[in-house]
Design an enzyme around this catalytic site. Structure first.
Site, PDB file in Angstrom:
ATOM      1  N   ASP A 200     -26.086  22.604 -22.229  1.00 22.23           N
ATOM      2  CA  ASP A 200     -25.992  23.805 -21.390  1.00 22.23           C
ATOM      3  C   ASP A 200     -26.030  23.364 -19.934  1.00 22.23           C
ATOM      4  OD1 ASP A 200     -26.229  26.562 -20.447  1.00 22.23           O
ATOM      5  OD2 ASP A 200     -26.916  27.056 -22.459  1.00 22.23           O
ATOM      6  N   HIS A 223     -22.942  22.036 -18.780  1.00 22.75           N
ATOM      7  CA  HIS A 223     -22.185  23.126 -18.182  1.00 22.75           C
ATOM      8  C   HIS A 223     -22.236  23.101 -16.665  1.00 22.75           C
ATOM      9  CE1 HIS A 223     -22.583  25.723 -22.116  1.00 22.75           C
ATOM     10  NE2 HIS A 223     -21.987  24.558 -22.292  1.00 22.75           N
TER      11      HIS A 223
END
Length: 437
Positions: A200, A223
């Site tokens: 993430d 991310h």
């Protein structure tokens, strides 16, 4: 490492509370939680100069979720040179349905230092956060490694004056919600010289993040570094004065990202991303004022509802590569459009990848496959010739074809340069190089 060594020199003459003296086993199998709490309470209650709780190297300590609470009588040091591991779900001493699990949590502890050469390993257990720091002012974290946290590796909330440096955070690329560092309702935070690879956000700044300085971070996989998401469920957001500089994003889905939910309120302003390197990043620059996370939808905003205001944002000096032709995305709200957005000094190469395959049937090459392969080679070479506007010799062309036929699967890679940010719309400019991998 200089910081860690200096820190150790500064505390070596202070009183040390070794967890081995409190009855721990240190074998990674027997629960050492009670001994850790006893050591903490003893150290924290001792007034005077700086006190250190030592987790020695050469040992592995199995810990249930623990809460280290302050205030303490001195400036506490949590020296983590050994390894800390989480129990399996079967051995977890909590209700698995309990929400907001925190594994190693510090609360109301001012002037806390956490450092060392050790690691914590969550093994993907059912904790929400590996290390949580709440209301810990003048916090210093350095040197530690966190592996396989099932949720956030480090969460900083309601803290002021925080320095995080020289840490390593790792989780599998496809592990959901494994943010590296989450910041919320905190001010004056510096994060530097660290490596973060997760499933993430490498770093996420949530509402209440003010005066944040992030520099020399290597991020990937993950991310990227995100402002948000902000404004979920109609939340009033506040993020301002953020600097992200001299960072590297390696094969991340995003680089510099600001994401806000439609229906939110508040603002995100004075945000600067500068001197950024991107390596095969899908979305190097992205603002999304209409962000939706389908995994967490419990509030549906009206079509013409409010939006979090985004203003005074700079993306300066980005360079590297992206497989996405439209690698700058500004998805701004019609209700409350982005204001004062500067994109300048963008030197990102759009990489076109054409996969070609050699079809083989027994020991003979399939004729149709060979023709298709040759067509791909001709197309790629023609593209290169047209863009570069130079002559490609027949011998070079034959070399390319021979290389293609000599491998069952290869990639033809064309690097092209992004037009300057002043020349929107986005498009392809000059071919810089082409080669085979």
């Amino acid at each position: 490492m200089f910081f860690v060594n200096f820190l150790y020199f500064g505390i070596v003459n202070c009183k040390i509370y070794n967890v081995l003296d409190f009855g721990v086993e240190g074998d990674g199998q027997i629960d050492d939680s009670k001994a850790f709490i006893e050591a903490w309470k003893t150290m924290c209650g001792d007034e005077g100069d700086t006190k250190t709780i030592l987790i020695p190297s050469g040992h592995t300590f199995l810990l249930q979720p623990l809460q280290f609470e302050g205030p303490c009588g001195s400036s506490p040091v949590f020296q983590m040179d050994g390894d800390i591991v989480a129990p399996s779900e079967q051995r977890l001493g909590l209700d698995l349905n309990q929400k907001y699990h925190k594994w190693i949590a510090f609360s109301n502890v001012n002037d806390l230092t956490v450092f060392g050469s050790g690691s914590i390993n969550g093994f993907g257990s059912s904790f929400w956060e590996a290390m949580d720091f709440h209301n810990c002012n003048n916090l210093n974290i350095s040197g530690i490694t966190s592996k396989d946290s099932p949720r956030n590796h480090i969460s900083i909330n309601s803290c002021n004056n925080v320095v995080i440096s020289n840490i390593q955070l790792f989780a599998p690329e496809k592990s959901p919600n494994t943010d590296g560092i989450d910041i919320s309702t905190s001010t004056n935070v510096t994060i530097s010289k660290s490596t973060i690879g997760t499933g993430d956000d490498c770093i996420a700044l949530n509402t209440g993040s003010v005066n944040i300085n992030i520099t020399e971070i290597v991020c990937g996989p993950g991310h990227g570094i995100s402002i948000g998401s902000l404004g979920a469920n109609g939340q009033v957001a506040k993020v301002e004065n953020v600097q992200v500089t001299h960072c590297i994003f390696n094969k991340t889905s995003n680089g510099a990202r600001i994401k806000t939910w439609q229906g939110g309120e508040g603002y995100a302003k004075h945000i600067y991303f500068e001197h950024i390197t991107v390596i095969d990043v899908i979305n190097p620059i992205i603002i999304d004022q209409q962000y939706i996370d389908k995994r967490h939808i419990n509030f549906e905003a009206e079509k013409d509802s409010e939006a979090v205001a985004i203003s005074d944002v700079k993306f300066i000096d980005f360079h590297g590569t992206s497989p996405n032709e439209k690698f700058i995305t500004l998805n701004c709200s019609k209700i409350k459009p982005c204001k004062n957005i500067v994109v300048n000094g963008i030197d990102i190469f759009y990489r076109v990848v054409i996969n070609v395959y050699k079809r083989i049937s027994g020991n003979n090459t399939n004729t149709d496959g060979a023709k298709a392969l040759e067509t791909h080679a001709d197309m790629a070479l023609r593209l290169a010739k047209e863009l570069e506007n130079t002559t490609i010799s027949d011998s070079d062309k034959e070399t390319v074809r021979r290389d293609l036929f000599g491998s069952e699967s290869t990639q033809f890679v064309v690097f092209t340069e992004q037009i300057s940010a002043h020349d929107f719309p986005i498009g392809i400019a000059n071919l810089l190089a082409f080669k085979f991998f």
